[in-house]
Design an enzyme around this catalytic site. Sequence first.
Site, PDB file in Angstrom:
ATOM      1  CD  GLN B 125      -2.065   1.381   2.920  1.00 55.97           C
ATOM      2  OE1 GLN B 125      -1.491   1.490   3.920  1.00 55.97           O
ATOM      3  NE2 GLN B 125      -3.611   1.365   3.327  1.00 55.97           N
ATOM      4  N   GLY B 126       0.726   1.940  -1.026  1.00 59.34           N
ATOM      5  CA  GLY B 126       1.443   3.340  -1.174  1.00 59.34           C
ATOM      6  C   GLY B 126       0.822   4.369  -0.644  1.00 59.34           C
ATOM      7  CE1 TYR B 127      -3.813   3.868  -0.209  1.00 53.88           C
ATOM      8  CE2 TYR B 127      -4.668   3.826   2.267  1.00 53.88           C
ATOM      9  CZ  TYR B 127      -4.738   3.643   0.850  1.00 53.88           C
ATOM     10  OH  TYR B 127      -5.995   3.092   0.484  1.00 53.88           O
ATOM     11  CB  SER B 128       2.653   6.843   4.988  1.00 55.79           C
ATOM     12  OG  SER B 128       1.571   6.515   6.019  1.00 55.79           O
ATOM     13  CB  SER B 160       3.556  -3.360   5.688  1.00 52.55           C
ATOM     14  OG  SER B 160       3.625  -2.522   6.760  1.00 52.55           O
ATOM     15  CD  GLU B 243      -4.591  -0.948   7.837  1.00 52.31           C
ATOM     16  OE1 GLU B 243      -3.251  -1.401   7.706  1.00 52.31           O
ATOM     17  OE2 GLU B 243      -4.682   0.187   7.628  1.00 52.31           O
TER      18      GLU B 243
END
Lengths: 363, 400
Positions: B125-128, B160, B243
């Site tokens: 997941q490319g979020y932060s 992660s 989540e």
Amino acid sequence: MNFDTSEEQDLLQDTLRQFAAQECPPNRVRALFDGDEALDLDIWQKLIELGMGGIAVPDEYGGAGLELLDLALAAEVLGETAVPCPFLGHSLAGLAIQLCGSELQRKTWLPKLASGEVLGSVAFAESASEDGAGGWQPEDWTLAAGDRLTGTKAFVPVGTRSDLIVVGTAGAGLALVEVGAPGLELTDAGGIDRTRHLANLSLRNTPCEPLAKSGPPVGRLRDAALVLLAADAFGGASKCVSMSVEYAKTREQFGVTIGHFQALKHQLANMATEVEPSRALYWYAAHAYDHIQEESERAAALAKSHITSQYMQVARDSVEAHGGIGFTWECDVQIYFKRAMFDRAFFGAPAVHRERIAQMSGW
Amino acid sequence: MDLSYSEQYEAYRAEVASFLAANWPPQGAEQEVSQVEQASRFRAKAIEAGYLARAIPKRYGGSEQDADVLKAQIIREEFARAHAPGEVAGIGPGMLVPTLLERGEEWQKEKFVGPTIRGEIVWCQGYSEPGSGSDLASLQTKAELVGDEWVINGQKIWTSGAHRADYMFILCRTEPDQPKHAGISYLLLDMKRPGIEVRPLKQMNGAADFNEVFFDDVRTPADWIVGRRGEGWLVSRTTLKHERNMIGNASRTGMLLGGLVNLARRTTRNGKRGIEDADVRQRLVELEGYIRAHEYSSYRLLTKAAKQQDAGLIQMMNKLNGTNIGHRAAQIGIDLLGDQSLVAPNPQRTVGPIEGTAWVNQFMWSLGTSLAGGTSNIQRNVIGERGLGLPRDEAAQRSK
């Protein structure tokens, strides 16, 4: 699988909330808190009319024949609204006779309790002790049983105005004494919670009527008492959260309501997170008492120890959240604070029940 | 109030149990293959039988069952009892798949859903970003449409599993002129594309589960976008909800208590076994109060879900409550360990009950839980503002 209250149960709670709002709003609670009367007959009579005298009394004895869960849901609302009344002692007296009485004893007393003709209470504690154990538990009772009782008991709820008192005796037994009987003396104990006055009971060769059963049924009575205290504590703790939230939405400083400040917002969120999950804990304990008996003793002790200590902490937090006004006599928080102290200590402090649970776990 | 299941559901439970008795653990020749293959074959049968991938249409490889939270609960309970493989874990099945099903194009569902729920492809997941944590919508990683491809430049962090992932779902700023929430798009990206650099981040416990990911003119096809341009923020909201459910799981907290009791039986305190120490007994029961309240609250959530009602406040505090329990348990664990807490633990997280110095690891891991998927302080904002109705944070409002 349905872990939720029914419509009838929601109605019961709504009815009680409306009653409190109309008949015993906060200003009336404050006035009674400041007064010296252990019992406001008008309020109690109206609660009796709503059926609060016999929610869990079987219908053949004039009650509503409902379960401990229903009684606990009522206790929650009374805890939330702090209505000064003898609900706890009266309910426990009824449960004691129902659980331990002979058929004749039930027939004699339960209809009178359900109708409010007789006001009941209970006398369990024997003396205040430093570790909080206080001789509350049935296995600790030492008052010699028999047809006549001689000795003392402490912390009888609304004792000075009660008609019938269920007294714990040695060997986890119970006996009925009628107020007015020779040798019986009740004196105000100066209890901290002035919505539930406490009395000390002295008996000198006082005639009594032992209840038919002792031992395990008295253990059931304890479980019921712990559930009702837990439910009351949950109601009170929820009210502490909502009072603090309301205050944060109205009190202004630095030109804004203080609920804007994250420090306070997080304190309030923490208080809510501490309290709200416990609704399920007391529901479960009440449900276990009614339907999962093998888990009942443990669930009741867990709910009482957990929720009454949370109530105490959240009442302390509420004083802080209210600032200076929270520390005053005129602020309602102090009333809940003292109800928290009652719930926490009555029938044994949290540590007592936690140790009981450790033993039940075989640790 | 009734904690039992109706006859119809008990019959369903029996059905699930007999399926499990016949299929798990594998028998005969089935045991010859690798454990991964055993699990994969079992899952295929379980999907066939309608026990896994229930919300997923058959054409994408699911079992397409009517939504029934009670059946789902029965399946979880029975599979756990049989130690049988459940749904493939991870952010792909847990977060991406529900999002694709709700917002994805037909070809995206066909291409990605099946392999993801079977565990054949793994997602990150490319979020932060370094400058965008709790204020995620301020993210700056840029994607520009050049010809028929998005060109991505920027940096993600706390990613992660990026070092193991085949694909990433990524939030990028595609509309720089729009207000911050309206300028984001939700893109999909093959991690084998040139220009991606993954650098592991070593955690305080010594493990490296997450990474920094750098993007230097990384290209992904123009139609690898979920939802429309500028809708990425809304699209991403579907997933975060999932989540939270995963992390706030009540059954996981229940295992902590069993682990602590075992530890207390084996360690010594004040010359006695830990479990005989009055203070330890008090703390264990106190923890149990929190654990049971959390567990029984999950019954409330289950009931509300079955009635399709909003559970309100209790739902919002699920994650924070679970996290707090993890902290309490870890604190008791470290106290019970005594001098053993001076020994560096194996940083790998163990499956099942935590034992011995793994509590040192747990002492650190529980902090990770309080940060991942919305920090505890952000949870407190949500509870305070949306749950208790307190005023919204003014700085956060202003930056919208």
